[in-house]
Design a protein around this motif. Structure first.
Motif, PDB file in Angstrom:
ATOM      1  N   THR A  29      56.217  16.837 -80.528  1.00 52.30           N
ATOM      2  CA  THR A  29      56.024  18.285 -80.636  1.00 52.30           C
ATOM      3  C   THR A  29      57.319  19.046 -80.333  1.00 52.30           C
ATOM      4  OG1 THR A  29      55.146  18.442 -78.367  1.00 52.30           O
ATOM      5  CG2 THR A  29      53.548  18.169 -80.185  1.00 52.30           C
ATOM      6  N   ALA A  30      58.201  18.457 -79.546  1.00 47.87           N
ATOM      7  CA  ALA A  30      59.524  19.078 -79.338  1.00 47.87           C
ATOM      8  C   ALA A  30      60.321  19.021 -80.640  1.00 47.87           C
ATOM      9  CB  ALA A  30      60.276  18.369 -78.214  1.00 47.87           C
ATOM     10  N   TRP A  32      59.114  19.013 -83.569  1.00 52.11           N
ATOM     11  CA  TRP A  32      58.472  19.958 -84.482  1.00 52.11           C
ATOM     12  C   TRP A  32      58.624  21.401 -83.997  1.00 52.11           C
ATOM     13  CZ3 TRP A  32      53.153  17.090 -85.277  1.00 52.11           C
ATOM     14  CH2 TRP A  32      53.339  15.989 -86.124  1.00 52.11           C
ATOM     15  N   ARG A  33      59.186  21.588 -82.828  1.00 52.44           N
ATOM     16  CA  ARG A  33      59.383  22.911 -82.228  1.00 52.44           C
ATOM     17  C   ARG A  33      58.067  23.679 -82.065  1.00 52.44           C
ATOM     18  NH1 ARG A  33      64.279  22.011 -85.020  1.00 52.44           N
ATOM     19  NH2 ARG A  33      66.113  22.485 -83.730  1.00 52.44           N
ATOM     20  N   ASP A  91      60.896  16.609 -89.788  1.00 54.53           N
ATOM     21  CA  ASP A  91      60.421  17.409 -88.658  1.00 54.53           C
ATOM     22  C   ASP A  91      60.046  18.832 -89.069  1.00 54.53           C
ATOM     23  OD1 ASP A  91      60.723  15.228 -86.993  1.00 54.53           O
ATOM     24  OD2 ASP A  91      62.688  15.851 -86.255  1.00 54.53           O
TER      25      ASP A  91
END
Length: 132
Positions: A29-30, A32-33, A91
């Motif tokens: 998730t990082a 993917w921001r 991403d």
């Protein structure tokens, strides 16, 4: 009726599995921001205090539902990195508009944030079909 074996009986340490799953999830998730609220929905909307404890400690005994959700997120991430030529493209894909059937021109992330496990499963199935 078939009953799944408990993690303890299957030889997995539930605490170690939870820590590994959470670390993988938050790394994805990082990349993917995603924000905290998006992460919470993907995890099944646990209480905020539980979510932030998971995020800071990266340790917990996770329910089968939460582990299934993380498994789908991991599968989506892996499929994207197989299908797309660069890490940046892979991403960014979840946030890009998608005209494929089932997305209605909206990003896959919007579908994934529907809140149901099947929403994650549908995105994963779409990507698996693209892989052939």
């Amino acid at each position: 009726m078939y009953q799944p074996r408990s993690l303890e009986r299957s030889g997995f340490d539930p605490d170690e599995l939870g820590a590994t799953a959470l670390t993988a999830f938050f790394n994805i998730t990082a990349a993917w921001r995603l924000g905290a609220e998006e992460e919470r929905v993907l995890l099944g909307s646990p209480p905020r205090s539980t979510f932030f404890k998971w995020k800071s400690d990266r340790a917990a005994r996770l329910s089968a539902d939460t582990l299934e959700r993380i498994s789908y997120v991991m599968g989506i991430y892996k499929a994207l990195h197989i299908l797309l030529p660069t890490q940046e493209m892979a991403d960014a894909w979840v946030k890009k508009p998608n005209t494929a059937p089932g997305f209605g021109g909206k990003p896959a992330l919007e579908r994934m944030l529907g809140g149901r496990v099947v929403d994650l499963a549908d995105v994963r199935r779409y990507l698996d079909a693209q892989r052939g």
